[in-house]
Design an enzyme around this catalytic site. Structure first.
Site, PDB file in Angstrom:
ATOM      1  N   TYR A 135      41.476  39.711  27.348  1.00  0.00           N
ATOM      2  CA  TYR A 135      42.536  39.419  25.934  1.00  0.00           C
ATOM      3  C   TYR A 135      41.806  39.284  24.341  1.00  0.00           C
ATOM      4  O   TYR A 135      42.582  39.620  23.361  1.00  0.00           O
ATOM      5  CB  TYR A 135      43.166  37.951  26.670  1.00  0.00           C
ATOM      6  CG  TYR A 135      44.373  37.949  27.180  1.00  0.00           C
ATOM      7  CD1 TYR A 135      44.193  38.267  27.906  1.00  0.00           C
ATOM      8  CD2 TYR A 135      44.995  37.149  26.918  1.00  0.00           C
ATOM      9  CE1 TYR A 135      45.239  38.163  29.010  1.00  0.00           C
ATOM     10  CE2 TYR A 135      46.025  36.912  27.983  1.00  0.00           C
ATOM     11  CZ  TYR A 135      46.401  37.887  28.729  1.00  0.00           C
ATOM     12  OH  TYR A 135      46.742  37.042  30.011  1.00  0.00           O
ATOM     13  N   LYS A 186      35.143  38.718  39.781  1.00  0.00           N
ATOM     14  CA  LYS A 186      35.359  39.971  40.848  1.00  0.00           C
ATOM     15  C   LYS A 186      33.642  40.462  40.152  1.00  0.00           C
ATOM     16  O   LYS A 186      33.770  41.886  39.828  1.00  0.00           O
ATOM     17  CB  LYS A 186      35.752  41.328  39.708  1.00  0.00           C
ATOM     18  CG  LYS A 186      36.139  42.593  40.701  1.00  0.00           C
ATOM     19  CD  LYS A 186      37.261  42.381  41.793  1.00  0.00           C
ATOM     20  CE  LYS A 186      37.139  43.713  42.343  1.00  0.00           C
ATOM     21  NZ  LYS A 186      37.505  43.714  43.880  1.00  0.00           N
ATOM     22  N   ASP A 218      41.038  39.561  44.709  1.00  0.00           N
ATOM     23  CA  ASP A 218      41.838  40.200  45.056  1.00  0.00           C
ATOM     24  C   ASP A 218      42.059  39.491  46.417  1.00  0.00           C
ATOM     25  O   ASP A 218      43.451  39.208  47.159  1.00  0.00           O
ATOM     26  CB  ASP A 218      41.203  41.507  45.563  1.00  0.00           C
ATOM     27  CG  ASP A 218      39.606  41.751  46.243  1.00  0.00           C
ATOM     28  OD1 ASP A 218      39.191  40.780  45.651  1.00  0.00           O
ATOM     29  OD2 ASP A 218      39.467  43.070  46.259  1.00  0.00           O
ATOM     30  N   ASP A 242      45.862  34.041  34.598  1.00  0.00           N
ATOM     31  CA  ASP A 242      47.647  34.445  34.052  1.00  0.00           C
ATOM     32  C   ASP A 242      47.606  34.667  34.801  1.00  0.00           C
ATOM     33  O   ASP A 242      48.817  34.307  35.443  1.00  0.00           O
ATOM     34  CB  ASP A 242      47.466  35.689  32.939  1.00  0.00           C
ATOM     35  CG  ASP A 242      48.904  36.077  32.637  1.00  0.00           C
ATOM     36  OD1 ASP A 242      49.880  35.402  31.881  1.00  0.00           O
ATOM     37  OD2 ASP A 242      48.490  37.226  32.460  1.00  0.00           O
ATOM     38  N   ASP A 246      50.829  32.661  38.060  1.00  0.00           N
ATOM     39  CA  ASP A 246      52.338  33.192  38.233  1.00  0.00           C
ATOM     40  C   ASP A 246      52.835  33.251  39.560  1.00  0.00           C
ATOM     41  O   ASP A 246      53.763  32.541  39.746  1.00  0.00           O
ATOM     42  CB  ASP A 246      52.533  34.386  36.986  1.00  0.00           C
ATOM     43  CG  ASP A 246      53.350  34.052  36.103  1.00  0.00           C
ATOM     44  OD1 ASP A 246      53.154  33.657  35.012  1.00  0.00           O
ATOM     45  OD2 ASP A 246      54.044  35.075  35.426  1.00  0.00           O
TER      46      ASP A 246
HETATM   47  C1  IPM Z   1      50.900  33.245  29.894  1.00  0.00           C
HETATM   48  C2  IPM Z   1      51.623  34.526  28.786  1.00  0.00           C
HETATM   49  C3  IPM Z   1      50.820  35.047  27.695  1.00  0.00           C
HETATM   50  C4  IPM Z   1      49.566  35.262  28.240  1.00  0.00           C
HETATM   51  C5  IPM Z   1      50.993  36.529  26.712  1.00  0.00           C
HETATM   52  C6  IPM Z   1      52.507  36.481  26.687  1.00  0.00           C
HETATM   53  C7  IPM Z   1      50.836  36.425  25.297  1.00  0.00           C
HETATM   54  O1  IPM Z   1      51.874  35.543  29.594  1.00  0.00           O
HETATM   55  O2  IPM Z   1      51.190  32.817  28.835  1.00  0.00           O
HETATM   56  O3  IPM Z   1      50.883  32.989  30.251  1.00  0.00           O
HETATM   57  O4  IPM Z   1      49.821  36.383  28.831  1.00  0.00           O
HETATM   58  O5  IPM Z   1      48.690  34.549  28.056  1.00  0.00           O
HETATM   59 MN    MN Z   2      51.602  34.637  32.065  1.00  0.00          MN
END
Ligand code: IPM
Ligand code: MN
Ligand code: NAD
Length: 351
Positions: A135, A186, A218, A242, A246
């Site tokens: 990042y 990884k 993975d 990240d 999710d």
């Molecule tokens: C999160 C989001 C952010 C990230 C983006 C919007 C910069 O996806 O907070 O998970 O990738 O960290």
């Molecule tokens: Mn995110």
């Protein structure tokens, strides 16, 4: 308690309004001041992180954030885009430790896309490093090569001290939980994460009671769906965290349920749902505000050391769910479908 409130874009203002409502209902001595970030910051100040917003955040004890981003800003130069404002505030405030707890409320076992027996009792803490990795690594950019072809570059980088400090956060949290840390990397391919693994192993010597295991990312993605309850604390880098967080959110029924805390070394923090600005839902009063409300609970717990009120909020969320209130993302047959504001009201009533 001074809180900077940064609603941001898309559903940000709607969900933050619910969390503010809940905080106000607790009758604590708090002052909350709002400021724009993301696309909203760009609109008023030509900058996704206006100076005044950053200053307000620096002066505050904690920051409550909605979300940033909208497709309409995707063509702006990168430094003007909403997401850059978010990344900059994380970096400026040194919020290197991102805690994303994936916890299944029993009432939502049937809202998950996974079988109830796979997810019931789920309680994972994902510890994501937030200010390093690909990042922020240099060099980065898009350039044109000598042969006229374009090339995009990003750099995955971690130094020892960055790895050690996030590792410590994970081990310390594990000590208060089931004393298991799974470090996700990884290391079979990427040197940056080979070092990650080495440092985690070195650090584990200081935590003899904690069982450290390692998993390639993975496989971790697969295991989260196959048998998520094997995990207690997962610690990983920025990009893997990240993606895995999710994924883990769906174990809890919806991404609208996953809160987060982003902490510096002194537990100053920024609190935001793990999801984004959901432009598809904005302005329709259908977004799930619970991730944001639960982020406010994390704020009380981690920055203000107010475990009692953190638990009051969490119990109120649980009660609202037990009473059958559901936003569309977690709705199942036989429950009561409500909007974002009504869900906020239900939590306040349950308080
Ligand atoms: C999160 C989001 C952010 C990230 C983006 C919007 C910069 O996806 O907070 O998970 O990738 O960290
Ligand atoms: Mn995110
Ligand atoms: P998203 O998280 O905004 O949405 C993904 C899906 O989840 C969508 O279908 C959305 O409707 C749904 N969803 C998200 N939050 C919800 C909620 N509270 N209740 C019900 N459903 C919800 O991710 P995306 O679509 O990939 O990105 C949209 C924008 O958000 C982009 O500009 C992206 O950069 C930004 N983003 C910001 C953050 C942040 O501010 N922390 C995080 C992720 C994405």
């Amino acid at each position: 308690m001074k809180i900077a409130v940064l609603p941001g874009d898309g559903i940000g203002p709607e969900i933050v309004a619910q969390a503010v409502k809940v905080l106000n209902a607790l009758n604590l001595e708090i002052s909350m001041t709002e400021a724009p970030i993301g696309g909203a910051g760009y609109e008023v100040a030509g900058d996704p992180l206006p100076d005044a917003t950053l200053q307000l955040a620096k002066d505050a004890d904690a920051v409550l954030l909605g979300a940033v981003g909208d497709w309409k800003y995707d063509k702006l130069e990168r430094h003007l885009r909403p997401e850059r404002g978010l990344l900059r505030i994380r970096k400026e405030l040194n919020l290197f430790a991102n805690l994303r707890p994936a916890l299944l409320y029993p009432e939502l076992a049937s809202a998950s896309t996974l079988k109830p027996e796979v997810v019931s009792g789920l309680d994972i803490m994902i510890v994501r490093e937030l200010t390093g990795d690909i990042y922020f690594g240099q060099p980065r950019g898009i350039s044109t090569l000598e042969n006229g072809e374009r090339e995009g570059v990003n750099t995955m980088r971690y130094n020892e001290s960055e790895i050690r400090r996030i590792g410590r956060v994970a081990f310390d949290i594990a000590m208060k939980r089931n004393k298991k840390v799974c470090s996700v990397d990884k290391a079979n391919v990427l040197e940056a994460t080979e070092l990650w693994r080495q440092v985690m192993i070195e650090l584990s010597a200081e935590y003899p009671e904690v069982e450290l295991s390692h998993m390639y990312v993975d496989n971790a993605a697969m295991q989260l769906i196959r048998a998520p309850k094997q995990f207690d604390v997962m610690v990983t880098g920025n990009i893997f965290g990240d993606i895995l967080s999710d994924e883990a959110s769906m174990l809890t029924g919806s991404i609208g349920m996953l809160p987060s805390a982003s902490l510096d070394a002194n537990n100053k923090g920024m609190y935001e749902p793990s999801h984004g600005s959901a432009p598809d839902l904005a302005g329709k009063n259908v977004a799930n505000p619970l991730a944001t409300i639960l982020s406010a609970a994390m704020m009380l717990r981690y920055t203000f050391n107010d475990e009692a009120n953190a638990q009051r909020i969490e119990s109120a969320v649980k009660k609202a769910l037990a009473l059958g209130f559901r936003t569309p993302d977690i709705w199942t047959e036989g429950t009561n479908k409500v909007g974002c504001a009504e869900m906020g009201d239900a939590v306040v009533a349950s308080l």
